[in-house]
Write a protein that holds these residues in place. Structure first.
Motif, mmCIF file in Angstrom:
data_model
loop_
_atom_site.group_PDB
_atom_site.id
_atom_site.type_symbol
_atom_site.label_atom_id
_atom_site.label_comp_id
_atom_site.label_asym_id
_atom_site.label_seq_id
_atom_site.Cartn_x
_atom_site.Cartn_y
_atom_site.Cartn_z
ATOM 1 N N SER A 233 -14.126 52.392 1.985
ATOM 2 C CA SER A 233 -13.104 51.840 2.482
ATOM 3 C C SER A 233 -12.186 51.412 1.470
ATOM 4 N N SER A 234 -12.814 51.287 0.229
ATOM 5 C CA SER A 234 -11.596 51.039 -0.867
ATOM 6 C C SER A 234 -10.954 52.123 -0.990
ATOM 7 N N LEU A 235 -11.149 53.393 -0.511
ATOM 8 C CA LEU A 235 -10.266 54.693 -0.484
ATOM 9 C C LEU A 235 -10.573 55.233 -2.106
ATOM 10 N N VAL A 236 -11.437 54.683 -2.705
ATOM 11 C CA VAL A 236 -11.838 55.361 -4.054
ATOM 12 C C VAL A 236 -12.901 55.453 -4.198
ATOM 13 N N THR A 237 -13.621 56.424 -5.317
ATOM 14 C CA THR A 237 -14.998 56.725 -5.725
ATOM 15 C C THR A 237 -15.613 55.129 -6.145
ATOM 16 N N PRO A 238 -16.820 55.517 -5.889
ATOM 17 C CA PRO A 238 -17.473 54.350 -6.718
ATOM 18 C C PRO A 238 -17.113 53.904 -8.069
ATOM 19 N N PHE A 239 -16.843 54.952 -8.828
ATOM 20 C CA PHE A 239 -16.565 54.811 -10.317
ATOM 21 C C PHE A 239 -15.494 54.025 -10.453
ATOM 22 N N GLU A 240 -14.398 54.435 -9.605
ATOM 23 C CA GLU A 240 -13.119 53.519 -9.390
ATOM 24 C C GLU A 240 -13.257 52.219 -8.800
ATOM 25 N N PHE A 241 -14.036 52.134 -7.792
ATOM 26 C CA PHE A 241 -14.477 50.834 -7.136
ATOM 27 C C PHE A 241 -14.937 49.960 -8.432
ATOM 28 N N ASP A 242 -15.576 50.358 -9.138
ATOM 29 C CA ASP A 242 -16.426 49.551 -10.278
ATOM 30 C C ASP A 242 -15.346 49.206 -11.281
ATOM 31 N N ARG A 243 -14.415 50.232 -11.471
ATOM 32 C CA ARG A 243 -13.530 49.619 -12.649
ATOM 33 C C ARG A 243 -12.341 48.770 -11.951
ATOM 34 N N CYS A 244 -12.369 48.785 -10.596
ATOM 35 C CA CYS A 244 -11.282 48.006 -9.883
ATOM 36 C C CYS A 244 -11.715 46.497 -9.585
ATOM 37 N N VAL A 245 -12.951 46.190 -9.282
ATOM 38 C CA VAL A 245 -13.399 44.918 -9.222
ATOM 39 C C VAL A 245 -14.375 44.279 -10.107
#
Length: 564
Positions: free
Chosen positions: A78-90
Motif C-alpha cells: 500500500s506504500s506503492l513501492v517495493t520493500p527496498f524503496e519502502f526501507d529507503r523511505c521510512v
C-alpha cells in the motif's frame, strides 16, 4: 572470543566498543527520565550506557536517544513501492522494525508473493518481519488471483522474518468455527496470531479472542478499543492514508495503558509520508494532543516489541539490538541519526544492500470493457448506496431512490451519486459488478485503480461511462496502477507493474506522481484527500457496512451479496 564473550567484555569496559554515541541523553522508557552517558555498541547489540572507549565515536550532543520505532501492522504494497524503496523511505525516519502482512500481493500471485517479501527482508536495513497471510481471499464473496489454505502456509513457515499468522480478517469464520479457519488457527496455536475484527463486541468478541488472537488494529472509537483491551487484546492505534483513528483513540493512551497500546500505519503512501511523516508523525501528533512523551514513545517501541514477542528490542539497554534514533526533541521527533542493528542508516548503507528481482509482472488480465458494461440494470427505485466516511475505511449503508431510465440507473452528480464498478482482472471469470457510491464529489470523468483490497481487481468510479471504460482499459496496458480520465483523455497515471500494486520507480518519483494524480482528481470535483486508497477500500468485504466486489454489492453486517 565469540560474539557473546566480546559483548560482555565491552559491556564491562574490558575491551573497546565498536561504536559509541557520545553527548546525547537517553530517554528511559521505564521511568520516563533522561540518562546521561555514552551508548556503547558491540556488533549489532548495545553493550551498555556509561563511560566507554571505542574505535569510533559519533557526537550526538544536544540530541535525545530513543529506541527504534516499530510499526506493528502494515502492508508494504500500500506504500506503492517495493520493500527496498519502502526501507529507503521510512527507515531514515526512525522506523527500524516493521511487521508486515503481504496479503495484497498474496491475493494476486499466492505464495510467490510471500516468498518475495521473505527474500527481500534478508537485504533491508530495517528489520522487516513477514507475517503469513491468513485470509487469501478475505471471503468467498470476491474473486482473487490465488487461494491459500493451512497446508500452503505450512510451506512458508520457519523463515527468520516470521512472527506468526497475519490479521485474521474472516472473523465470522472464527466465531462460527469454519473448518478452514480452524485449520489455520491450529497451525499457529501457541504462536502469535494477529487480529482484524471491526466493531465486533460482546460474546462474539469473546469468541474471537478465545481463539488465541491477541492484537487488533481495527478499533475506531475509544469505547471499542477499551472493550478489546479489557478482554486481553493489545490494541494497535492506526493512522494510515485513509484510516485515521489516532485522534479518536488518543484519549485512552495514558502512562497506565501504554504498555498495552502500540502504533501502526496499516496503509500509508509516500505522498502522506513525505508531507506528514510515518510513525514519527504519529508521535508528534499524540504529544501535541496531550499524550505524555513517555506513553507515546513507549507505544512506539517497547510496548510494540512486547506485544509481538520481540524480546531483543524496544529499549536502549545492555544486550538489546542497537536500534537507536537520535532526535531533536521529544515533541519534534525529527530523526537526525538512525541505527538499525548497529548499522548507521545512510546513503552508503542503502547502496550496499542486496536485491531481489520483482515478481508478479503482467498480472492484469482483465477483459476490455465498453461504456455499456457500466450500466446498472436493476428495476427497483430503492437503491443501496455506499456512503464514504472520509478518514475511515468503514462505510455507511445508505439507501437512495434512483429510478431507472431507459433500462439504466444513471449516475447523478447533483446528488453526489457516482457509479462504482469492480472488474475481475486475474483472468478467472471476467466478472463485472456495478453499484453506487456517495462521497467522491465527482462532477465529471473517472478514477480507476488495481489497488483494490484485498482481491485487487480493477475498481473504477465515475460519472461518465466512456471515461470509466477508458480508465479501466488503460490499467491493463500499464500492468496495473492508478488512472484519472476525463472527456476521453488520460489526465494522469501511475504504473504499478509489480502485481498491479507496486512501482519499480524510486519513492520520490512515486510521491511526485501522486501529487499530479491528486491534482487531476480534484479537477473532476472530488474533495477527498486520498481518493485512490479511499476507492481501494470500498471493495473490502470484511469492513462494515456496505462494500462492492466483482460479485456484487456486499452487506457486510449480514455477510451476503445483495441486489444493486
Amino acid at each position: 572470543m565469540d560474539d557473546l564473550e566480546r559483548r560482555i567484555a565491552v559491556a564491562r569496559g574490558d575491551q573497546p566498543a565498536d561504536l559509541i554515541l557520545r553527548g546525547g541523553r537517553v530517554f528511559d522508557l521505564i521511568t520516563g527520565t533522561m540518562m546521561a552517558g555514552d551508548v556503547a555498541i558491540c556488533g549489532d547489540r548495545i553493550a551498555g550506557i556509561g563511560d566507554y572507549a571505542a574505535d569510533r565515536v559519533i557526537d550526538v550532543t544536544g540530541l535525545i536517544l530513543v529506541p527504534g520505532f516499530i510499526d506493528t501492522h502494515l502492508h508494504v504494497e500500500s506504500s506503492l513501492v517495493t520493500p527496498f524503496e519502502f526501507d529507503r523511505c521510512v527507515t531514515p525516519r526512525g522506523v527500524t522494525t516493521a511487521i508486515c502482512d503481504p496479503h495484497e500481493i498474496a491475493n494476486v500471485i499466492g505464495l510467490d508473493g510471500i516468498r518475495y517479501f521473505q527474500a527481500a527482508s534478508e537485504h533491508l536495513l530495517m528489520d522487516l518481519r513477514v507475517q503469513l497471510s491468513s485470509c487469501v481471499p478475505s471471503t468467498e464473496m470476491e474473486t482473487s488471483g490465488a487461494r491459500i489454505e493451512a497446508g500452503d502456509l505450512a510451506q512458508v513457515m520457519g523463515h527468520p522474518s516470521a512472527i506468526g499468522l497475519a490479521e485474521f480478517m474472516n472473523y465470522p469464520g472464527v466465531i462460527h468455527r469454519d473448518p478452514g479457519a480452524m485449520a489455520k488457527l491450529r497451525l499457529f496455536a501457541g504462536g502469535h496470531i494477529d487480529g482484524h475484527c471491526p466493531q465486533l463486541t460482546g460474546l462474539d468478541l469473546n469468541a474471537y479472542v478465545a481463539a488465541g488472537i491477541r492484537t487488533e488494529h481495527e478499533a475506531t472509537t475509544a469505547e471499542e478499543a477499551l472493550e478489546k483491551l479489557r478482554k486481553g487484546m493489545r490494541v494497535l492505534i492506526r493512522e494510515g492514508s485513509v484510516s485515521k483513528d489516532l485522534d479518536a483513540l488518543q484519549p485512552i493512551l495514558t502512562e497506565a495503558t501504554s504498555a498495552y497500546l502500540c502504533l501502526c500505519t496499516d496503509d500509508r503512501n509516500p505522498l502522506d509520508i513525505g508531507e506528514h511523516g510515518h510513525l514519527d508523525y504519529m508521535i508528534r501528533r499524540l504529544i501535541a494532543l496531550g499524550t505524555s512523551p513517555l506513553a507515546a514513545y513507549r507505544a512506539a517501541s517497547l510496548s510494540a516489541a512486547e506485544a509481538f514477542g520481540l524480546r531483543d528490542r524496544g529499549l536502549i539497554a545492555p544486550g538489546l539490538r542497537a536500534d537507536i534514533v537520535a532526535i531533536d526533541s521529544l515533541e519534534g521527533c525529527h530523526a537526525q541519526l538512525v541505527l538499525t542493528g548497529g548499522r548507521i542508516v545512510d546513503a552508503a548503507a542503502f547502496a550496499a544492500r542486496g536485491t531481489v528481482a520483482p515478481v508478479g509482472r503482467a498480472s492484469v488480465k482483465a477483459p476490455k470493457v465498453t461504456p455499456q458494461d457500466f450500466r446498472c440494470t436493476g428495476n427497483r427505485t430503492e437503491t443501496p448506496v455506499i456512503g464514504i466516511l472520509e478518514g475511515k475505511i468503514i462505510t455507511e449503508h445508505l439507501t437512495h431512490d434512483i429510478p431507472p431510465q431507459d433500462g439504466d440507473k444513471c449516475p447523478d452528480p447533483a446528488r453526489d451519486l457516482s457509479r462504482i464498478a469492480v472488474i475481475e482482472r486475474h483472468g478467472r471469470n471476467g466478472n463485472i459488478a456495478t453499484g453506487f457510491v456517495q462521497g467522491f464529489g465527482l462532477a465529471r470523468g473517472a478514477i480507476a485503480s488495481t489497488l483494490c483490497h484485498d482481491h485487487h481487481n480493477i475498481a473504477v468510479v465515475g460519472v461518465d461511462y466512456a471515461d470509466m471504460a477508458l480508465a479501466a482499459n488503460r490499467l491493463t496496458d500499464l500492468e496495473g496502477g492508478f488512472v484519472v480520465a476525463c472527456d476521453g483523455r488520460i489526465l494522469a497515471e501511475l504504473p504499478l507493474p509489480v502485481a498491479g500494486l507496486m512501482s519499480l520507480e524510486p519513492f520520490e518519483t512515486v510521491r511526485d506522481t501522486l501529487i499530479a494524480l491528486r491534482e487531476a482528481a480534484r479537477t473532476l470535483g472530488t474533495t477527498l484527500e486520498e481518493p485512490f486508497l479511499q476507492l481501494a477500500f470500498l471493495a473490502l468485504p470484511v469492513i462494515p457496512a456496505l462494500k462492492i466486489t466483482d460479485r456484487g454489492m456486499v452487506d457486510v453486517a449480514k455477510f451476503e451479496i445483495i441486489a444493486p
